[in-house]
Design a protein around this motif. Structure first.
Motif, PDB file in Angstrom:
ATOM      1  N   ASN A 220       0.847  -1.200   0.000  1.00 60.52           N
ATOM      2  CA  ASN A 220       0.000   0.000   0.000  1.00 60.52           C
ATOM      3  C   ASN A 220       0.878   1.244   0.000  1.00 60.52           C
ATOM      4  O   ASN A 220       1.510   1.546   1.014  1.00 60.52           O
ATOM      5  CB  ASN A 220      -0.904   0.010   1.236  1.00 60.52           C
ATOM      6  N   PHE A 221       0.957   1.914  -1.138  1.00 58.99           N
ATOM      7  CA  PHE A 221       1.791   3.123  -1.160  1.00 58.99           C
ATOM      8  C   PHE A 221       1.341   4.124  -2.217  1.00 58.99           C
ATOM      9  O   PHE A 221       0.511   3.829  -3.066  1.00 58.99           O
ATOM     10  CB  PHE A 221       3.268   2.762  -1.336  1.00 58.99           C
ATOM     11  N   ILE A 230       0.347  18.418 -10.140  1.00 57.84           N
ATOM     12  CA  ILE A 230       0.598  17.484  -9.040  1.00 57.84           C
ATOM     13  C   ILE A 230      -0.409  16.352  -9.137  1.00 57.84           C
ATOM     14  O   ILE A 230      -1.621  16.585  -9.227  1.00 57.84           O
ATOM     15  CB  ILE A 230       0.484  18.189  -7.665  1.00 57.84           C
ATOM     16  N   GLY A 231       0.091  15.115  -9.157  1.00 59.10           N
ATOM     17  CA  GLY A 231      -0.801  13.958  -9.219  1.00 59.10           C
ATOM     18  C   GLY A 231      -0.278  12.867  -8.313  1.00 59.10           C
ATOM     19  O   GLY A 231       0.875  12.914  -7.869  1.00 59.10           O
ATOM     20  N   CYS A 232      -1.118  11.876  -8.035  1.00 58.21           N
ATOM     21  CA  CYS A 232      -0.715  10.827  -7.112  1.00 58.21           C
ATOM     22  C   CYS A 232      -1.153   9.463  -7.654  1.00 58.21           C
ATOM     23  O   CYS A 232      -2.324   9.267  -7.974  1.00 58.21           O
ATOM     24  CB  CYS A 232      -1.371  11.114  -5.759  1.00 58.21           C
ATOM     25  N   ASN A 346      -3.663   5.183   5.198  1.00 60.70           N
ATOM     26  CA  ASN A 346      -2.651   4.434   5.954  1.00 60.70           C
ATOM     27  C   ASN A 346      -1.639   3.685   5.077  1.00 60.70           C
ATOM     28  O   ASN A 346      -1.465   2.468   5.198  1.00 60.70           O
ATOM     29  CB  ASN A 346      -3.372   3.439   6.898  1.00 60.70           C
ATOM     30  N   PRO A 347      -0.922   4.399   4.180  1.00 64.15           N
ATOM     31  CA  PRO A 347       0.102   3.726   3.356  1.00 64.15           C
ATOM     32  C   PRO A 347       1.373   3.467   4.168  1.00 64.15           C
ATOM     33  O   PRO A 347       1.561   4.051   5.241  1.00 64.15           O
ATOM     34  CB  PRO A 347       0.387   4.760   2.266  1.00 64.15           C
ATOM     35  N   SER A 348       2.260   2.570   3.659  1.00 69.84           N
ATOM     36  CA  SER A 348       3.534   2.333   4.342  1.00 69.84           C
ATOM     37  C   SER A 348       4.659   3.145   3.720  1.00 69.84           C
ATOM     38  O   SER A 348       5.756   3.238   4.266  1.00 69.84           O
ATOM     39  CB  SER A 348       3.893   0.845   4.273  1.00 69.84           C
ATOM     40  N   LEU A 349       4.370   3.733   2.549  1.00 75.53           N
ATOM     41  CA  LEU A 349       5.428   4.453   1.827  1.00 75.53           C
ATOM     42  C   LEU A 349       4.799   5.550   0.962  1.00 75.53           C
ATOM     43  O   LEU A 349       3.752   5.341   0.352  1.00 75.53           O
ATOM     44  CB  LEU A 349       6.171   3.448   0.927  1.00 75.53           C
ATOM     45  N   ILE A 350       5.449   6.727   0.956  1.00 76.29           N
ATOM     46  CA  ILE A 350       5.080   7.768  -0.009  1.00 76.29           C
ATOM     47  C   ILE A 350       6.344   8.118  -0.781  1.00 76.29           C
ATOM     48  O   ILE A 350       7.357   8.502  -0.183  1.00 76.29           O
ATOM     49  CB  ILE A 350       4.536   9.034   0.689  1.00 76.29           C
ATOM     50  N   LEU A 351       6.301   7.956  -2.090  1.00 76.82           N
ATOM     51  CA  LEU A 351       7.449   8.304  -2.926  1.00 76.82           C
ATOM     52  C   LEU A 351       7.174   9.638  -3.601  1.00 76.82           C
ATOM     53  O   LEU A 351       6.071   9.880  -4.082  1.00 76.82           O
ATOM     54  CB  LEU A 351       7.665   7.232  -3.997  1.00 76.82           C
ATOM     55  N   ILE A 352       8.179  10.501  -3.601  1.00 72.42           N
ATOM     56  CA  ILE A 352       8.041  11.811  -4.226  1.00 72.42           C
ATOM     57  C   ILE A 352       8.911  11.826  -5.488  1.00 72.42           C
ATOM     58  O   ILE A 352      10.099  11.502  -5.430  1.00 72.42           O
ATOM     59  CB  ILE A 352       8.502  12.945  -3.277  1.00 72.42           C
ATOM     60  N   HIS A 382       5.012   3.275  10.816  1.00 74.36           N
ATOM     61  CA  HIS A 382       5.887   2.578   9.864  1.00 74.36           C
ATOM     62  C   HIS A 382       5.940   3.283   8.515  1.00 74.36           C
ATOM     63  O   HIS A 382       6.255   2.669   7.504  1.00 74.36           O
ATOM     64  CB  HIS A 382       5.419   1.130   9.676  1.00 74.36           C
ATOM     65  N   LEU A 383       5.582   4.565   8.508  1.00 72.48           N
ATOM     66  CA  LEU A 383       5.513   5.287   7.234  1.00 72.48           C
ATOM     67  C   LEU A 383       6.881   5.839   6.831  1.00 72.48           C
ATOM     68  O   LEU A 383       7.556   6.481   7.625  1.00 72.48           O
ATOM     69  CB  LEU A 383       4.512   6.447   7.345  1.00 72.48           C
ATOM     70  N   ARG A 384       7.293   5.555   5.574  1.00 71.82           N
ATOM     71  CA  ARG A 384       8.510   6.156   5.021  1.00 71.82           C
ATOM     72  C   ARG A 384       8.098   7.149   3.956  1.00 71.82           C
ATOM     73  O   ARG A 384       7.184   6.891   3.178  1.00 71.82           O
ATOM     74  CB  ARG A 384       9.382   5.087   4.356  1.00 71.82           C
ATOM     75  N   ILE A 385       8.769   8.306   3.925  1.00 70.50           N
ATOM     76  CA  ILE A 385       8.524   9.283   2.861  1.00 70.50           C
ATOM     77  C   ILE A 385       9.876   9.547   2.205  1.00 70.50           C
ATOM     78  O   ILE A 385      10.813   9.982   2.870  1.00 70.50           O
ATOM     79  CB  ILE A 385       7.947  10.601   3.428  1.00 70.50           C
TER      80      ILE A 385
END
Ligand SMILES: [Zn+2]
Length: 416
Positions: A220-221, A230-232, A346-352, A382-385
């Motif tokens: 889940n990210f 800006i989009g996701c 509630n994601p575990s990772l957000i990549l920019i 446990h979230l990484r950005i």
């Protein structure tokens, strides 16, 4: 490339090549996480040894799967290792930006064997740009001495909202003349052996991260692209989530300031209008003209009265306070929107990623600070950005996997 043609490709002129459920499952497993031995495939699928033998033998006959050597022995005979046949055919991935086309040719394991870029302008309209797409793919095939009939699929990411089921762009703001244009038919007209899949560029990028980037072990990210807009992209349960019509993740038009500037969509204070590349540049011009930023003022003069987000990054790196303030402010607005999404999803990772993402460490730091500050503690435990690991290649990699994902499909078996 293997010169032999699979029987599947004589039965079906174009993909999807339909396989019975058990064969489709084994193909999926080998394609996404292989190689495996027969015993390992039996463990994963729960199929009997006899069933595995017949499924694998048939897939080898179809040249979809091949034996690639011997694995480790745990006593007794060394097991034969099975893998997806990389030489089954080729696919093309195309990442279309507002001003550039990046194309790649890949084998059936997703390994890129040729790549090429050209400058375009999407505002020239679909006929002109899609001719460039076809010429780019044809040129790569020629360079690799691969016959056009070996091309099984083309995946394309485009910078606008796409109705995924039809592959049509719907009201694309930066692509005049593309509304509901039949992109698939155009490309199929030139490459009749290929299935053509069209998706929004951010969905394609998140797919690239899922298969070959930082998202490879994540379920889940998000992948957030910050550029002119800006989009996701969203991955749920290990799959790209597109929503009911294909535009899930269009976070650029969430309101961040009721007294803000007017967005090209007609609403006021959209995240995109307030925090993306053009907004950063505009704020920098204002700061330079107000005399509060000697470095920006100097660049503005050298650039004949214009500034870009990249210039703001350079000024920030040189220690200009006003530039760093602009970068932090953009990060704050993006971070606040992401905090709401984190609480919701509630994601575990957000990549920019995206062209504006590398304007300085202040940007990522500000996004992180605001997400952590405004999200619930459990949701950020446990979230990484982080920045995208494959960076500018996320689009092209995702386009290749978009193509590969649509080559094989499960044959619906008659009930009873
Ligand atoms: Zn808007």
């Amino acid at each position: 490339m293997s010169p032999a043609i699979s029987p599947l490709r004589t039965i079906y002129r174009t993909p999807p090549y339909l396989l019975p459920e058990s064969e489709a499952r084994v193909v999926e497993i080998l394609r996404k996480s292989g190689p495996y031995s027969r015993t390992e495939i039996a463990d994963i699928t729960g199929y009997s040894r006899a069933k595995i033998t017949s499924v694998v033998n048939h897939l080898i006959e179809l040249q979809v799967v091949e034996e690639t050597g011997e694995g480790d022995s745990h006593g007794g005979r060394r097991p034969r290792i099975l893998n997806f046949n990389a030489g089954f055919g080729v696919v093309a991935g195309v990442d279309m930006g507002a001003t550039s086309l990046d194309g790649a040719l890949a084998n059936f394991k997703g390994q890129i064997i040729e790549r090429r870029s050209v400058s375009i302008d999407v505002r020239d309209g679909p006929d002109s740009v899609l001719n460039c797409v076809c010429a780019l793919v044809a040129e790569m095939l020629r360079n690799q001495e691969i016959a056009a009939e070996q091309l099984c699929a083309v995946g394309i990411g485009v910078p606008g909202p796409v109705e995924f089921s039809t592959g049509l762009l719907i009201a694309p703001p930066i692509m005049p003349g593309w509304e509901a244009y039949p992109i698939r038919n155009f490309i199929r007209g030139v490459f009749p052996s290929a299935i053509v899949i069209v998706d929004n560029d951010v969905n394609v990028m998140v797919l690239g991260e899922l298969r070959a980037g930082a998202g490879i072990r994540e379920e889940n990210f998000f992948f957030v692209k910050v550029g002119t807009g800006i989009g996701c992209g969203i991955v749920v349960g290990g799959k790209v989530y597109r929503g009911s019509t294909g535009c899930a993740g269009d976070i650029g038009h969430i309101c961040v300031d009721r007294n803000g500037v007017v967005c090209h969509c007609g609403n006021i204070g959209c995240l995109e209008a307030m925090a993306a590349g053009p907004a950063i540049a505009q704020r920098a011009v204002a700061a330079a003209l107000a005399g509060g930023s000697p470095i920006l003022e100097k660049i503005l003069k050298a650039n004949n009265g214009t500034l870009t987000a990249k210039d703001v990054g350079a000024a920030g790196a040189a220690g200009e306070r006003a530039a760093n303030e602009i970068i932090r402010e953009s990060g704050r607005m993006i971070g606040e929107v992401l905090a709401s999404l984190v609480n919701f999803f509630n994601p575990s990772l957000i990549l920019i990623g995206g062209g504006v993402s590398n304007i300085g460490h202040q940007f990522l730091a500000s996004i992180r600070r605001n997400v952590l500050h405004r999200s619930l503690p459990l949701s950020t435990r446990h979230l990484r950005i982080d920045y995208s690991m494959i960076g500018a290649d996320a689009g092209i990699t995702g386009a290749v996997y978009l193509a590969l994902d649509h080559v094989f499909a499960m044959k619906r078996e008659r009930a009873g």
